[in-house]
Design an enzyme around this catalytic site. Structure first.
Site, mmCIF file in Angstrom:
data_model
loop_
_atom_site.group_PDB
_atom_site.id
_atom_site.type_symbol
_atom_site.label_atom_id
_atom_site.label_comp_id
_atom_site.label_asym_id
_atom_site.label_seq_id
_atom_site.Cartn_x
_atom_site.Cartn_y
_atom_site.Cartn_z
ATOM 1 N N ASP A 148 4.770 12.434 -37.992
ATOM 2 C CA ASP A 148 5.712 12.263 -39.090
ATOM 3 C C ASP A 148 5.017 11.397 -40.140
ATOM 4 O OD1 ASP A 148 8.123 12.295 -40.510
ATOM 5 O OD2 ASP A 148 8.751 10.401 -39.615
ATOM 6 N N ASP B 261 9.643 8.863 -35.353
ATOM 7 C CA ASP B 261 10.474 7.673 -35.184
ATOM 8 C C ASP B 261 11.533 7.826 -34.113
ATOM 9 O OD1 ASP B 261 12.351 9.301 -36.336
ATOM 10 O OD2 ASP B 261 12.390 8.267 -38.263
ATOM 11 N N CYS C 194 -7.719 7.985 8.821
ATOM 12 C CA CYS C 194 -6.500 7.432 8.220
ATOM 13 C C CYS C 194 -6.503 7.664 6.708
ATOM 14 C CB CYS C 194 -6.402 5.938 8.508
ATOM 15 S SG CYS C 194 -6.113 5.585 10.250
ATOM 16 N N CYS D 299 0.849 -1.193 0.000
ATOM 17 C CA CYS D 299 0.000 0.000 0.000
ATOM 18 C C CYS D 299 0.884 1.242 0.000
ATOM 19 C CB CYS D 299 -0.937 0.011 1.204
ATOM 20 S SG CYS D 299 -0.097 0.241 2.783
ATOM 21 N N CYS E 266 2.997 1.888 3.079
ATOM 22 C CA CYS E 266 4.286 1.168 3.113
ATOM 23 C C CYS E 266 5.361 1.983 2.393
ATOM 24 C CB CYS E 266 4.144 -0.190 2.430
ATOM 25 S SG CYS E 266 2.968 -1.318 3.183
ATOM 26 N N ASP F 24 -11.866 2.976 6.774
ATOM 27 C CA ASP F 24 -10.482 3.092 6.311
ATOM 28 C C ASP F 24 -10.081 1.923 5.427
ATOM 29 O OD1 ASP F 24 -7.711 3.978 6.229
ATOM 30 O OD2 ASP F 24 -7.359 2.216 7.485
#
Length: 757
Positions: free
Chosen positions: A452, A649, A408, A16, A19, A735
């Protein structure tokens, strides 16, 4: 930092945005660290640091937060599983530390002190994450086991409470502690690493507070629901991660190497550039390469999404991971395993997922102030009513704790990166490479696209469009012309030879063939002198009638190159060729126009040819341009207030690609195309530009939905908590429930979309 270097890590256990934020904050505070980028979906961390930085200490810091970490060495970046092979649960780095003087190759670890391992450092289970490869079942991981144990303890507490009511409070506290202890340890480690207002800290405060006000039963239930929510987040994050890792799984393990007239099986990763491999019918092609011999239908669906196999033969390009159909192919390898199309796409998508979009950066900044503000509001709700009006302390402390959980920011913080990561992965699977969230966001605002011509709107190689018989039949004209061109590598000669092969013609033998510089070619065929070349050179040999010249001029006006055939002293016929538009060009351009996007062709080709192609495609044309002219026109479009994408390109269009708001490289995944532009259409479909823009719009819509879910649920539960309708149980659902809903909603972007046009 002039001497800054970059090191990438595989991080196990992230699922998450919270973390990622904890890791980012902790590592950013380490000495010598200049910048940190963390991708939850890719499971990677990139650190920019000085040459003297202690990478072992950085790894240990991440391990201290409850994750396992391993350095991605060299080109292993291309393999999402590389970290799984080298990761040590304690985070010991098995490989080079990117310092010449600190090379672990050949290092004997048998007696090495693994003091930074999770178990030995006292951090085992600290994060409650499953450190095993994500392919395992959810219940087999550490997080799954902890959730099951917590649930069993909760059920046991309910049973004890029913049988022996007097000890029920203690049973629920014990059940709560089984889940809360690892959560609290993670909270403390995160606080020491610079993240005091983590979800774990808020959870810990709420649970302990609930026990203090005699709500132990709810505290135990809330801890269990929190663990369930985290488990669901991990499962959802794993699915998002697998979406790009599954690309790497397309690579076969073995290849049939041809060497000294013998064929032997070797590991596919050992193939060197220039090697010759044999691909049998039904085999998956083990490397990017060029077909040396053979012809077969190639199923490119696993890589390009094409539903219909593509017929390919000698000198045509094949991609690693695609499936050979009915023929035996000999293929010359053009890219090593770490550099093939799939590996580069996986690597670049992972790096793109570490790049934050403007919306994501804004929400990150917002959450830094939002979370402390929630703590303050929760404290005020708990304290002010009892102090100001004499309200019951227990009731309002309970409401304050519920608000703490409601506030949270997990769902809000993950609302953007989850959607962007899913889109980047979904795009990569369809050959749409987007280099980061900022590019993805900007694409949705594009109002003009400059293309192009050669190799972008057109195939990049001429094809025979018209065969005219003046004095001989059309098959005779084509067969004599092809006989003269046999052995030539000129693009026009290849077009004629290809057409003759397509028609199944048997070519007459040509003798004494000779090229005439700038004019054409001559030879003796069936006892007669034959010439094939430009109309001007032909006019020097025979007289062309007014009708013949009129026909040739009309073909020239259509942007076609015309060569004429003279047999003996007679004008036998003519062949017209042109670099034709890609099969999907017209439909792809219409898809852009249908959503109000202006299209313009920018080409260095002559005005007549460009105008003919432009008329056929129905688009604005600017021709006979130098690279600086293309750059200038892109600037003019931007000054008109348009948001401009330039498609080319990636080589001669570099100035214009750089000048545009978004540069999109068109092509088969060449190094230049992948490295120079903001995005790349790997498989050369004009319609994919419209699909890329549509993907951006779907993503931004998904992000808006996610933010609405995250904030809407919190707002509803905030009101119901204050008025006393809901308590701690619904608060934790507000949460973790919102986080899971947001992640699942983002994963919808992985589903195939209807193609544009």
């Amino acid at each position: 930092m002039a001497d800054a270097i970059q090191t990438r890590y595989r991080v196990e256990g992230m699922d998450c945005a919270s973390c990622a934020a904890k890791i980012d904050t902790a590592v950013r505070r380490m000495p010598g660290v200049e910048d940190v980028s963390v991708s939850v979906t890719a499971g990677t961390m990139t650190v920019r640091h000085g040459e003297t930085s202690d990478l072992a200490t950085i790894a240990k810091k991440v391990v201290g937060l409850g994750y396992s970490v391993s350095e991605i060495v060299g080109k292993d970046t291309a393999n999402p599983a590389a970290g799984h092979q080298t990761a040590c649960c304690g985070g010991h780095i098995h490989g080079s530390h990117a310092h010449p003087e600190h090379n672990h190759s050949g290092h004997d670890h048998s007696g090495h002190d693994h003091s930074v391992q999770a178990g030995n450092s006292g951090t085992e289970g600290l994060h409650g994450h499953d450190h095993a490869p994500s392919a395992g079942p959810w219940w087999a991981g550490r997080k799954g086991r902890l959730t099951i144990l917590s649930g069993a303890a909760l059920l046991t507490a309910y049973a004890i409470g029913h049988l022996v009511p007097s000890i029920a409070p203690y049973a629920f506290i014990a059940a709560m502690l089984i889940g809360l202890v690892p959560i609290a340890r993670r909270a403390v480690m995160a606080a020491l690493a610079g993240t005091p207002f983590s979800i774990e800290m808020l959870m810990t405060i709420a649970a302990i507070g609930a026990v203090i006000i005699d709500a132990g039963e709810e505290a135990a239930a809330v801890v269990f629901l929190f663990l369930v929510g985290e488990l669901l987040e991990g499962v959802a994050a794993g699915k998002a991660r697998q979406s790009i890792q599954s690309l790497a799984a397309l690579m076969p393990k073995e290849a049939l190497l041809e060497e000294n007239g013998q064929t032997r099986a070797v590991p596919a990763e050992s193939l060197a550039v220039g090697a010759s491999i044999l691909v049998r019918p039904g085999d998956r092609i083990s490397a990017d390469g060029i077909i040396l011999s053979g012809e077969s239908d190639i199923d490119e669906a696993p890589v390009t999404g094409e539903s219909t196999p593509v017929r390919k033969g000698t000198d045509e390009t094949v991609f690693a991971g695609t499936i050979n159909g009915d023929g035996v192919l000999r293929v010359r390898v053009t890219a090593a395993a770490a550099d093939n199309t799939i590996a580069r796409v996986v690597r670049l998508v992972e790096e793109a997922q570490e790049s934050k979009a403007p919306t994501e950066r804004f929400i990150d900044r917002f959450s830094r102030y939002y979370t402390p503000a929630v703590v303050v509001v929760a404290a005020l709700v708990a304290i002010i009513p009892p102090l100001a009006v004499g309200a019951a302390w227990g009731e309002w402390v309970y409401k304050g704790l519920a608000i703490l959980l409601i506030g949270c920011p997990c769902a809000l913080v993950i609302s953007t990166p989850a959607a962007i990561a899913a889109s980047l992965s979904a795009g990569a699977r369809r050959g749409l490479l987007l280099k980061g969230g900022a590019v993805l966001e900007t694409l949705g605002t594009i109002s003009a696209v400059a293309f192009d011509k050669t190799g972008t709107l057109t195939e990049g190689r001429p094809k025979v469009t018209d065969i005219i018989g003046f004095d001989r039949s059309e098959p005779d004209v084509l067969s004599f012309a092809a006989a003269l061109e046999t052995g030539s590598s000129h693009p026009l000669a290849k077009a004629i030879l290809g057409k003759a092969t397509e028609e199944g013609l048997v070519l007459p033998a040509a003798a004494e063939a000779k090229a005439l510089g700038g004019k054409g070619v001559t030879a003796n065929i069936e006892g007669q002198p034959v010439f094939f070349g430009s109309p001007q050179a032909a006019g020097e040999r025979v007289a062309l009638s007014a009708a013949q010249m009129e026909r040739i001029t009309a073909l020239n006006d259509e942007g076609k190159t015309v060569s004429v055939l003279i047999i003996g002293a007679t004008l036998a016929g003519a062949i017209a060729m042109r670099d034709e538009p890609r099969a999907d060009a017209k439909v792809g351009l219409k898809a852009l126009k249908d959503v109000g996007i202006r299209t313009v062709m920018l080409t260095g080709d002559n005005r007549r040819t460009a105008s003919a192609i432009g008329l056929q495609l129905g688009m604005e044309v600017r021709a006979e341009l130098m690279p600086e002219d293309k750059q200038r026109i892109v600037g003019e479009l931007k000054r008109e207030g348009l948001v401009v994408a330039k498609v080319g390109d990636g080589i001669n269009d570099a100035p214009a690609l750089a000048a545009a708001d978004i540069g999109i490289a068109m092509g088969g995944g060449t190094d230049v195309a992948l490295e120079t532009a903001d995005a790349a259409v790997l498989h050369g479909r004009v319609g994919d530009v419209a699909e890329m823009i549509a993907l951006s719009k779907r993503t931004m819509g998904n992000i808006r939905e996610n933010i609405t879910i995250a904030l809407g649920l919190k707002a509803v539960f905030l009101v119901t908590t204050i008025i006393g309708v809901t308590g701690l149980w619904p608060a934790i659902l507000a949460d973790t429930g919102a986080t899971v809903l947001v992640t699942i909603n983002a994963l919808r972007l992985l589903a195939p979309a209807r193609s544009a046009g």
